[in-house]
Write a protein that holds these residues in place. Structure first.
Motif, PDB file in Angstrom:
ATOM      1  N   ILE A 200       0.656  -1.292   0.052  1.00  0.00           N
ATOM      2  CA  ILE A 200      -0.071   0.029  -0.034  1.00  0.00           C
ATOM      3  C   ILE A 200       0.956   1.297   0.072  1.00  0.00           C
ATOM      4  CG2 ILE A 200      -1.762   1.369   1.182  1.00  0.00           C
ATOM      5  CD1 ILE A 200      -2.791  -1.240   2.535  1.00  0.00           C
ATOM      6  N   ILE A 201       1.930   1.129   0.836  1.00  0.00           N
ATOM      7  CA  ILE A 201       2.763   2.454   0.815  1.00  0.00           C
ATOM      8  C   ILE A 201       3.501   2.738  -0.466  1.00  0.00           C
ATOM      9  CG2 ILE A 201       4.938   3.286   1.748  1.00  0.00           C
ATOM     10  CD1 ILE A 201       4.205   1.543   4.491  1.00  0.00           C
ATOM     11  N   ASN A 202       4.075   1.527  -1.175  1.00  0.00           N
ATOM     12  CA  ASN A 202       4.631   1.879  -2.297  1.00  0.00           C
ATOM     13  C   ASN A 202       3.758   2.301  -3.572  1.00  0.00           C
ATOM     14  OD1 ASN A 202       7.154   1.013  -1.432  1.00  0.00           O
ATOM     15  ND2 ASN A 202       7.071  -0.955  -1.926  1.00  0.00           N
ATOM     16  N   TYR A 203       2.296   1.854  -3.215  1.00  0.00           N
ATOM     17  CA  TYR A 203       1.646   2.349  -4.522  1.00  0.00           C
ATOM     18  C   TYR A 203       1.458   3.764  -4.286  1.00  0.00           C
ATOM     19  CZ  TYR A 203      -2.862   2.960  -7.066  1.00  0.00           C
ATOM     20  OH  TYR A 203      -3.561   3.281  -7.944  1.00  0.00           O
ATOM     21  N   VAL A 204       1.168   4.389  -3.226  1.00  0.00           N
ATOM     22  CA  VAL A 204       0.783   5.687  -2.946  1.00  0.00           C
ATOM     23  C   VAL A 204       2.261   6.291  -3.323  1.00  0.00           C
ATOM     24  CG1 VAL A 204       0.445   7.549  -1.193  1.00  0.00           C
ATOM     25  CG2 VAL A 204      -0.716   5.169  -0.988  1.00  0.00           C
ATOM     26  N   ARG A 205       3.344   6.026  -2.925  1.00  0.00           N
ATOM     27  CA  ARG A 205       4.511   6.482  -3.065  1.00  0.00           C
ATOM     28  C   ARG A 205       4.758   6.671  -4.435  1.00  0.00           C
ATOM     29  NH1 ARG A 205       9.184   7.033   0.421  1.00  0.00           N
ATOM     30  NH2 ARG A 205      10.427   6.090  -1.386  1.00  0.00           N
ATOM     31  N   GLU A 206       4.732   6.049  -5.324  1.00  0.00           N
ATOM     32  CA  GLU A 206       4.656   5.889  -6.613  1.00  0.00           C
ATOM     33  C   GLU A 206       3.843   7.067  -7.332  1.00  0.00           C
ATOM     34  OE1 GLU A 206       3.167   2.773  -9.568  1.00  0.00           O
ATOM     35  OE2 GLU A 206       4.870   2.550  -9.784  1.00  0.00           O
ATOM     36  N   GLN A 207       2.549   7.337  -6.866  1.00  0.00           N
ATOM     37  CA  GLN A 207       1.816   8.302  -7.217  1.00  0.00           C
ATOM     38  C   GLN A 207       2.421   9.665  -6.907  1.00  0.00           C
ATOM     39  OE1 GLN A 207      -0.120   6.777  -9.371  1.00  0.00           O
ATOM     40  NE2 GLN A 207       0.367   4.844  -8.294  1.00  0.00           N
ATOM     41  N   VAL A 208       2.999   9.837  -5.709  1.00  0.00           N
ATOM     42  CA  VAL A 208       3.568  10.845  -5.419  1.00  0.00           C
ATOM     43  C   VAL A 208       4.932  11.258  -6.358  1.00  0.00           C
ATOM     44  CG1 VAL A 208       4.672  11.846  -3.389  1.00  0.00           C
ATOM     45  CG2 VAL A 208       2.804  10.597  -2.915  1.00  0.00           C
ATOM     46  N   GLU A 209       5.549  10.213  -6.539  1.00  0.00           N
ATOM     47  CA  GLU A 209       6.875  10.364  -7.277  1.00  0.00           C
ATOM     48  C   GLU A 209       6.648  10.878  -8.501  1.00  0.00           C
ATOM     49  OE1 GLU A 209       8.940   6.553  -6.887  1.00  0.00           O
ATOM     50  OE2 GLU A 209       9.504   7.188  -4.810  1.00  0.00           O
ATOM     51  N   LEU A 210       5.316  10.414  -9.076  1.00  0.00           N
ATOM     52  CA  LEU A 210       5.013  10.459 -10.516  1.00  0.00           C
ATOM     53  C   LEU A 210       4.207  11.857 -10.573  1.00  0.00           C
ATOM     54  CD1 LEU A 210       3.423   7.222 -11.689  1.00  0.00           C
ATOM     55  CD2 LEU A 210       5.631   8.281 -12.505  1.00  0.00           C
ATOM     56  N   GLY A 211       3.967  12.611  -9.672  1.00  0.00           N
ATOM     57  CA  GLY A 211       3.530  13.931  -9.451  1.00  0.00           C
ATOM     58  C   GLY A 211       2.056  14.084  -9.653  1.00  0.00           C
ATOM     59  N   ILE A 212       1.458  12.837  -9.531  1.00  0.00           N
ATOM     60  CA  ILE A 212      -0.120  12.796  -9.567  1.00  0.00           C
ATOM     61  C   ILE A 212      -0.761  13.150  -8.334  1.00  0.00           C
ATOM     62  CG2 ILE A 212      -2.129  11.105  -9.853  1.00  0.00           C
ATOM     63  CD1 ILE A 212      -0.190   9.457 -11.513  1.00  0.00           C
ATOM     64  N   VAL A 213       0.089  12.802  -7.130  1.00  0.00           N
ATOM     65  CA  VAL A 213      -0.844  13.255  -5.908  1.00  0.00           C
ATOM     66  C   VAL A 213       0.567  13.964  -5.033  1.00  0.00           C
ATOM     67  CG1 VAL A 213      -2.646  11.777  -5.691  1.00  0.00           C
ATOM     68  CG2 VAL A 213      -0.551  11.292  -4.570  1.00  0.00           C
ATOM     69  N   SER A 214      -0.047  14.972  -4.222  1.00  0.00           N
ATOM     70  CA  SER A 214       0.893  15.566  -3.157  1.00  0.00           C
ATOM     71  C   SER A 214       0.345  15.320  -1.788  1.00  0.00           C
ATOM     72  CB  SER A 214       1.170  16.772  -3.395  1.00  0.00           C
ATOM     73  OG  SER A 214       2.016  17.468  -2.474  1.00  0.00           O
ATOM     74  N   ILE A 215       1.081  14.803  -0.963  1.00  0.00           N
ATOM     75  CA  ILE A 215       0.193  14.722   0.437  1.00  0.00           C
ATOM     76  C   ILE A 215       0.888  15.586   1.573  1.00  0.00           C
ATOM     77  CG2 ILE A 215       0.091  13.053   2.349  1.00  0.00           C
ATOM     78  CD1 ILE A 215       0.292  10.587   0.541  1.00  0.00           C
ATOM     79  N   GLU A 216      -0.090  16.445   2.107  1.00  0.00           N
ATOM     80  CA  GLU A 216       0.275  17.643   2.987  1.00  0.00           C
ATOM     81  C   GLU A 216      -0.379  17.515   4.091  1.00  0.00           C
ATOM     82  OE1 GLU A 216      -0.460  21.152   0.762  1.00  0.00           O
ATOM     83  OE2 GLU A 216       0.669  20.584  -0.831  1.00  0.00           O
ATOM     84  N   LYS A 217       0.322  18.015   5.305  1.00  0.00           N
ATOM     85  CA  LYS A 217      -0.137  18.239   6.704  1.00  0.00           C
ATOM     86  C   LYS A 217      -1.053  18.998   6.842  1.00  0.00           C
ATOM     87  CE  LYS A 217       0.667  16.597  10.865  1.00  0.00           C
ATOM     88  NZ  LYS A 217      -0.538  17.215  11.523  1.00  0.00           N
ATOM     89  N   ILE A 218      -2.256  18.500   7.691  1.00  0.00           N
ATOM     90  CA  ILE A 218      -3.233  19.536   8.068  1.00  0.00           C
ATOM     91  C   ILE A 218      -3.487  19.177   9.619  1.00  0.00           C
ATOM     92  CG2 ILE A 218      -4.969  17.842   7.486  1.00  0.00           C
ATOM     93  CD1 ILE A 218      -6.796  20.244   7.019  1.00  0.00           C
ATOM     94  N   ALA A 219      -3.815  20.374  10.133  1.00  0.00           N
ATOM     95  CA  ALA A 219      -4.051  19.926  11.835  1.00  0.00           C
ATOM     96  C   ALA A 219      -5.302  19.375  11.978  1.00  0.00           C
ATOM     97  CB  ALA A 219      -4.432  21.426  12.551  1.00  0.00           C
ATOM     98  N   GLY A 220      -5.239  18.342  12.918  1.00  0.00           N
ATOM     99  CA  GLY A 220      -6.223  17.421  13.037  1.00  0.00           C
ATOM    100  C   GLY A 220      -7.833  18.047  13.411  1.00  0.00           C
ATOM    101  N   ALA A 221      -7.908  19.301  14.040  1.00  0.00           N
ATOM    102  CA  ALA A 221      -8.890  19.946  14.395  1.00  0.00           C
ATOM    103  C   ALA A 221      -9.371  20.654  13.142  1.00  0.00           C
ATOM    104  CB  ALA A 221      -8.472  20.975  15.327  1.00  0.00           C
TER     105      ALA A 221
END
Length: 287
Positions: A200-221
């Protein structure tokens, strides 16, 4: 009495034993409520929890459905609006995702996420669902939620390409779990503890490396998807501004909870234009 959430009162442990009921009776009311989630996303998590009991419902489960109905009856003027994008020439997916760990009696987690455009135009797609497998940690549960979201993002990108709508990439995914963000960018972070869900991690990492998605931090609240992964009644005891903001946002839609939780400074106007079938279904539920 105003019903500020669709989950009913908190059990006190003195309730009588539950008895089984006819599943068709339960499923009929559940199906109506599932249709209403299209225009009332604030009940989506409650309906999702209720649907997990559809195989063998009892009278308590059926009463929980009526708590949702009563909540709808007391909040008929609630709805959602979609705002026009500030820059109509640039469309970018903006998503928020969350997961609850060990939420269900069988130790399975719960996934919730919402998808919108440009972060300001409102949310056009939302999902709240029980996870299919047991997760071994909160990071594992959150990673499953992102994996599910990324698959939907991939589908939407392909769909937009088919209808010749240009989406600006990457799609922004807002996540409140720092460990999840770390394992998607750092090879050493998942060397030992994450081997059992490395695929699962590698699938998501691959999309991040391809520039399809970007995962960013948000406050839980501030994470609006949190409303779709937990019982709102569990946070109603809190009087913090963060608790109120979770309910005001109502899972990604700038919705109209000021009638219940206080005025939101006229930022929004009440939406009375529900579709015809919504009104018919609500009338049927009230009989």
């Amino acid at each position: 009495r105003k019903h500020i959430h669709p989950y009913g009162p908190t059990p006190n442990g003195n309730e009588p034993a539950a008895t089984s009921i006819d599943p068709s009776k339960y499923l009929r009311l559940l199906g109506m409520l599932m249709y209403l989630t299209k225009s009332r996303p604030d009940i989506m998590a409650a309906v999702s929890f209720a649907s997990s009991k559809a195989h063998d419902p009892n009278d308590k489960d059926y009463l929980d459905l009526y708590y949702i109905v009563e909540y709808l009856r007391s909040t008929e003027d609630m709805g959602h609006i979609l705002h026009k994008a500030i820059d109509s020439g640039l469309l970018q997916l903006h998503c928020e995702v969350d997961a609850s760990y060990l939420l269900h009696p069988d130790s399975k987690g719960h996934t919730g996420y919402c998808m919108g455009l440009n972060g300001v135009s409102g949310t056009f797609f939302i999902r709240s669902m029980k996870q299919q497998l047991v997760s071994t940690s909160s990071t594992h549960a959150e990673m499953r939620a992102i994996y599910t979201l990324v698959k939907d993002i991939m589908y939407l990108i392909i769909l937009c390409k088919e209808i010749k709508v240009n989406l600006h990439l990457p799609a922004i995914v807002m996540e409140d779990n720092s460990a999840v963000i770390t394992v998607t960018i750092d090879d050493s972070a998942f060397a030992k503890k994450c081997k059992h869900f490395l695929m699962i991690i590698n699938y998501v990492r691959e999309q991040v490396e391809l520039g399809i998605v970007s995962i960013e931090k948000i406050a839980g609240a501030s994470n609006k998807a949190d409303l779709h992964t937990t019982h709102v009644g569990n946070i109603m005891g809190g009087e913090t501004e963060a608790d109120k903001n979770r309910l005001r946002w109502c899972g990604g839609y700038k919705s109209f909870l000021y009638n219940i939780l206080g005025d939101i400074q006229g930022e929004l106007t009440t939406c009375h234009e529900f579709d015809r079938r919504y009104k018919q279904t609500l009338h049927m539920l009230s009989r």
